[in-house]
Design a protein around this motif. Structure first.
Motif, PDB file in Angstrom:
ATOM      1  N   ARG A 108       0.835  -1.201   0.000  1.00 40.57           N
ATOM      2  CA  ARG A 108       0.000   0.000   0.000  1.00 40.57           C
ATOM      3  C   ARG A 108       0.869   1.250   0.000  1.00 40.57           C
ATOM      4  O   ARG A 108       1.956   1.259   0.553  1.00 40.57           O
ATOM      5  CB  ARG A 108      -0.888   0.020   1.247  1.00 40.57           C
ATOM      6  N   SER A 109       0.326   2.315  -0.585  1.00 41.18           N
ATOM      7  CA  SER A 109       1.003   3.607  -0.582  1.00 41.18           C
ATOM      8  C   SER A 109       0.986   4.200   0.823  1.00 41.18           C
ATOM      9  O   SER A 109       0.014   4.036   1.562  1.00 41.18           O
ATOM     10  CB  SER A 109       0.283   4.567  -1.543  1.00 41.18           C
ATOM     11  N   HIS A 136      -2.601   3.966   7.539  1.00 44.61           N
ATOM     12  CA  HIS A 136      -1.937   2.724   7.928  1.00 44.61           C
ATOM     13  C   HIS A 136      -2.895   1.864   8.743  1.00 44.61           C
ATOM     14  O   HIS A 136      -3.730   2.366   9.475  1.00 44.61           O
ATOM     15  CB  HIS A 136      -0.690   3.019   8.755  1.00 44.61           C
ATOM     16  N   SER A 137      -2.734   0.555   8.574  1.00 44.70           N
ATOM     17  CA  SER A 137      -3.559  -0.365   9.346  1.00 44.70           C
ATOM     18  C   SER A 137      -2.773  -1.637   9.619  1.00 44.70           C
ATOM     19  O   SER A 137      -2.001  -2.091   8.771  1.00 44.70           O
ATOM     20  CB  SER A 137      -4.849  -0.703   8.594  1.00 44.70           C
ATOM     21  N   PRO A 197       8.151  -1.702   5.952  1.00 44.83           N
ATOM     22  CA  PRO A 197       8.527  -0.912   4.776  1.00 44.83           C
ATOM     23  C   PRO A 197       8.668  -1.820   3.556  1.00 44.83           C
ATOM     24  O   PRO A 197       9.220  -2.916   3.629  1.00 44.83           O
ATOM     25  CB  PRO A 197       9.882  -0.314   5.149  1.00 44.83           C
ATOM     26  N   SER A 198       8.157  -1.359   2.436  1.00 45.31           N
ATOM     27  CA  SER A 198       8.237  -2.117   1.193  1.00 45.31           C
ATOM     28  C   SER A 198       9.630  -2.006   0.606  1.00 45.31           C
ATOM     29  O   SER A 198      10.284  -0.969   0.748  1.00 45.31           O
ATOM     30  CB  SER A 198       7.220  -1.565   0.195  1.00 45.31           C
ATOM     31  N   PRO A 199      10.078  -3.036  -0.095  1.00 40.71           N
ATOM     32  CA  PRO A 199      11.358  -2.919  -0.799  1.00 40.71           C
ATOM     33  C   PRO A 199      11.272  -1.984  -2.015  1.00 40.71           C
ATOM     34  O   PRO A 199      12.277  -1.651  -2.614  1.00 40.71           O
ATOM     35  CB  PRO A 199      11.661  -4.353  -1.236  1.00 40.71           C
ATOM     36  N   TYR A 236       4.017  -2.827   3.335  1.00 37.18           N
ATOM     37  CA  TYR A 236       3.253  -4.037   3.060  1.00 37.18           C
ATOM     38  C   TYR A 236       2.827  -4.704   4.352  1.00 37.18           C
ATOM     39  O   TYR A 236       3.364  -4.442   5.423  1.00 37.18           O
ATOM     40  CB  TYR A 236       4.024  -5.011   2.147  1.00 37.18           C
ATOM     41  N   GLN A 237       1.837  -5.547   4.212  1.00 34.37           N
ATOM     42  CA  GLN A 237       1.330  -6.334   5.332  1.00 34.37           C
ATOM     43  C   GLN A 237       0.764  -7.634   4.769  1.00 34.37           C
ATOM     44  O   GLN A 237       0.489  -7.738   3.572  1.00 34.37           O
ATOM     45  CB  GLN A 237       0.281  -5.566   6.124  1.00 34.37           C
TER      46      GLN A 237
END
Length: 165
Positions: free
Chosen positions: A104-105, A110-111, A116-118, A127-128
């Motif tokens: 997600r951007s 946030h949820s 942190p995304s690569p 990401y989650q």
């Protein structure tokens, strides 16, 4: 309805591609791995990757509309046409013990547990892991796209992603 593996992939990718107003979507299939992508356009940022799901198709089951047994999408008309503008969605639930990776951007709220995304330097996306996901489309012809995708998805998984012992 498509018949060969390549035809099924092409039909699913085609039915998953859509652009209307400030949103566009795409589906990419590589073997039995699927990625869904949704972008949103913002005047101050341009096109932003808003959300993306990556998953093994054999683990992601299309949810059935509880009101209409056998139907695996929902549709509502938003504006009379021509062309008619509608809203379609379909949902997946991951098999027990499996998850989909949702990216997600950081422009989104946030949820849950996020990392942190690569992507890029790790500051633009996070990401989650999730066990459910929704894919939605708004605009003309979205009901026929939802029908085509959901019909071909189950056929593809059964014929090309489920291995017998």
């Amino acid at each position: 309805m498509a018949d060969s593996k390549d035809d099924l992939i092409q039909e699913m990718e085609s039915s998953g591609k859509h652009q209307f107003e400030d949103e566009r979507r795409e589906i990419q299939i590589d073997g039995c791995q699927m990625t869904t992508v949704r972008w949103r356009e913002f005047p101050e940022h341009g096109w932003v990757l808003w959300t993306s799901f990556q998953f093994d198709m054999v683990d992601a089951q299309l949810d059935e509309d509880k009101r209409f047994p056998g139907k695996k999408y929902a549709y509502g008309k938003l504006e009379n046409g021509p062309p008619e503008v509608g809203f379609a969605l379909y949902a997946f639930t991951m098999r027990e013990g499996t998850f989909t990776r949702q990216e997600r951007s950081v422009l989104r709220e946030h949820s849950g547990d996020m990392k942190p995304s690569p992507r890029g330097d790790g500051t633009t996306h996070y990401y989650q892991w999730r066990n459910t996901m929704l894919v939605s489309m708004k605009g003309p012809r979205v009901e026929e796209k939802a029908i085509a995708f959901t019909t071909n998805y189950d056929k593809y998984v059964q014929e090309h992603c489920t291995f017998s012992s």
